[in-house]
Design a protein around this motif. Structure first.
Motif, short mmCIF file in Angstrom:
data_model
loop_
_atom_site.label_atom_id
_atom_site.label_comp_id
_atom_site.label_asym_id
_atom_site.label_seq_id
_atom_site.Cartn_x
_atom_site.Cartn_y
_atom_site.Cartn_z
N GLY A 283 -2.68 7.25 28.80
CA GLY A 283 -1.60 8.16 29.16
C GLY A 283 -2.02 9.60 28.96
O GLY A 283 -3.12 10.01 29.32
N VAL A 284 -1.12 10.38 28.36
CA VAL A 284 -1.34 11.81 28.15
C VAL A 284 -1.25 12.10 26.66
O VAL A 284 -0.34 11.60 25.98
CB VAL A 284 -0.30 12.63 28.93
N TYR A 285 -2.19 12.88 26.15
CA TYR A 285 -2.20 13.28 24.74
C TYR A 285 -1.78 14.74 24.61
O TYR A 285 -2.21 15.60 25.41
CB TYR A 285 -3.61 13.14 24.14
N VAL A 286 -0.93 15.02 23.61
CA VAL A 286 -0.58 16.40 23.28
C VAL A 286 -0.88 16.62 21.79
O VAL A 286 -0.87 15.67 21.00
CB VAL A 286 0.91 16.69 23.58
N PRO A 287 -1.16 17.85 21.39
CA PRO A 287 -1.62 18.09 20.01
C PRO A 287 -0.47 18.21 19.00
O PRO A 287 0.62 18.70 19.33
CB PRO A 287 -2.36 19.42 20.13
N ILE A 288 -0.72 17.72 17.78
CA ILE A 288 0.20 17.89 16.66
C ILE A 288 -0.61 18.09 15.39
O ILE A 288 -1.84 17.96 15.38
CB ILE A 288 1.14 16.67 16.47
N ASP A 289 0.10 18.35 14.30
CA ASP A 289 -0.47 18.49 12.97
C ASP A 289 -0.05 17.29 12.12
O ASP A 289 1.00 16.70 12.38
CB ASP A 289 0.04 19.79 12.33
N PRO A 290 -0.84 16.89 11.12
CA PRO A 290 -0.44 15.76 10.26
C PRO A 290 0.91 15.95 9.57
O PRO A 290 1.49 14.97 9.11
CB PRO A 290 -1.57 15.68 9.24
N GLN A 291 1.41 17.17 9.49
CA GLN A 291 2.70 17.40 8.86
C GLN A 291 3.87 17.12 9.81
O GLN A 291 5.02 17.19 9.40
CB GLN A 291 2.79 18.85 8.36
N ARG A 292 3.59 16.77 11.07
CA ARG A 292 4.66 16.54 12.04
C ARG A 292 5.45 15.29 11.68
O ARG A 292 4.88 14.21 11.51
CB ARG A 292 4.06 16.39 13.44
N PRO A 293 6.77 15.37 11.51
CA PRO A 293 7.56 14.19 11.16
C PRO A 293 7.43 13.09 12.21
O PRO A 293 7.35 13.36 13.40
CB PRO A 293 9.00 14.74 11.10
N GLY A 294 7.40 11.84 11.74
CA GLY A 294 7.30 10.71 12.64
C GLY A 294 5.89 10.25 12.94
O GLY A 294 5.70 9.20 13.57
N SER A 295 4.90 10.99 12.50
CA SER A 295 3.50 10.62 12.76
C SER A 295 2.94 9.82 11.59
O SER A 295 3.38 9.94 10.45
CB SER A 295 2.65 11.86 13.01
N SER A 296 1.94 9.01 11.91
CA SER A 296 1.21 8.25 10.89
C SER A 296 -0.18 8.85 10.72
O SER A 296 -0.65 9.61 11.58
CB SER A 296 1.09 6.78 11.30
#
Length: 337
Positions: A188-201
């Motif tokens: 699919g499509v990837y967008v960037p986040i930080d490890p502090q983003r809620p909901g991420s593992s």
């Protein structure tokens, strides 16, 4: 026989390359967001952890081409008439691709400065690039992503699920996974986040033996969040679990098949004994006319073996045809993908 062949094929598929690095990687899900900062701090500071990445679950969305090919522009194709396709998009940190060894076939991944969706850059998989730009190059194109409501109930307007336009900076290979390891399968499509983003593992690569590293890391994490007791696991364990289950099923099937074969042979012996007993007078006449014991045995066995041989040929042909059809179907699905 057919069941054993199918199970053996499934077992081989379970041992196939899952598409991501599993030898020294593990996952750390974070359910308690109030302790996310402490968990991230413990993970990044642990001496056995070599690299840390973050990943949020995929979200269904619609991708539409904003800056399309020059031909569309010259032809005056309106924006709402351009290609719109249903896709999944996934939020990952810049370390994700290198940590799991997901190759970028063109372009680049996310930089350290690109850790939020506000960076307005994206990496698309090969299949999405072919669907959105079948006759052109995906790099440098602009795509708008309109997300559906995520399964966790978070509002689409919340970051990173808000509708945004992104510039394509890279094309990654599709991660198809194996038959029983679809945890990281994604195209699919990837967008960037930080490890502090809620909901991420968190996804980790560790040094040394991954199981020893998992136990050492878990000892520290349980002080922060006791709910992580059964959540931290290595990808090697997860990938091998399917093969282990199939192996048990395979040998149980073999044992049951052997028992069924023994019962069948016993039944055939009983039937043949009954038929021979019914033909005692005929056999006596043949012996009186000069037939030998070997000849009588050959006659009885040949007459009994004909229907058995026909059944074996028919069953083997049907089993071979079913396996051939399945392989052809699998190859066609691979070619279409």
């Amino acid at each position: 026989k057919t069941a054993c062949l199918r199970l053996r094929s499934a077992f081989a598929a379970a041992l196939a390359d899952p598409g991501v690095r599993t030898t020294d990687t593990m996952t750390v899900p974070i359910a308690n967001e109030s302790r996310r900062a402490a968990i991230v701090s413990e993970v990044t500071a642990h001496p056995s952890v070599f690299a840390v990445a973050a990943a949020a679950p995929p979200v269904s969305a619609v991708a539409s081409v904003v800056a399309d090919t020059t031909a569309d522009t010259q032809a005056g194709v309106p924006h709402d008439m351009r290609r719109r396709v249903s896709i999944d998009y996934m939020s990952v940190s810049p370390e994700y691709f290198q940590l799991l060894e997901i190759d970028l076939v063109r372009g680049r991944g996310f930089t350290d400065a690109e850790r939020t969706p506000d960076a307005a850059v994206t990496v698309v998989s090969e299949s999405v690039a072919r669907r959105l730009w079948p006759d052109g190059e995906a790099l440098g194109q602009v795509v708008r992503i309109e997300a559906d409501r995520p399964s966790d109930g978070q509002q689409p307007s919340a970051s990173p699920y808000a509708s945004r336009t992104y510039t394509v900076v890279g094309v990654a290979r599709d991660v198809r996974g194996s038959a029983l390891f679809q945890f990281f399968a994604f195209s699919g499509v990837y967008v960037p986040i930080d490890p502090q983003r809620p909901g991420s593992s968190l996804v980790l690569r560790v040094r040394g033996d991954p199981e020893h590293a998992r136990l050492a890391l878990l000892e520290r994490l349980l002080r922060v969040d006791p709910a992580l007791d059964h959540e931290v696991e290595t990808l090697r364990t997860r990938a091998g679990m399917g093969a282990y289950i199939l192996q048990i099923v395979f040998w149980v099937t073999v044992a049951l098949g052997g028992l069924a074969l023994a019962l069948t042979v016993s039944g055939l012996f009983s039937v043949l004994s009954y038929l021979v007993e019914q033909r005692t007078k005929e056999i006596g006449v043949r012996i009186a006319l000069g037939a030998t014991t070997r000849g009588i045995a050959a006659l009885v066995l040949s007459q009994s073996a004909r229907p058995i041989g026909f059944d074996l040929l028919a069953g083997g042909g049907l089993a071979g045809g079913a396996i051939l059809v399945r392989r052809v179907g699998s190859r066609q699905r691979v070619l279409r993908g």
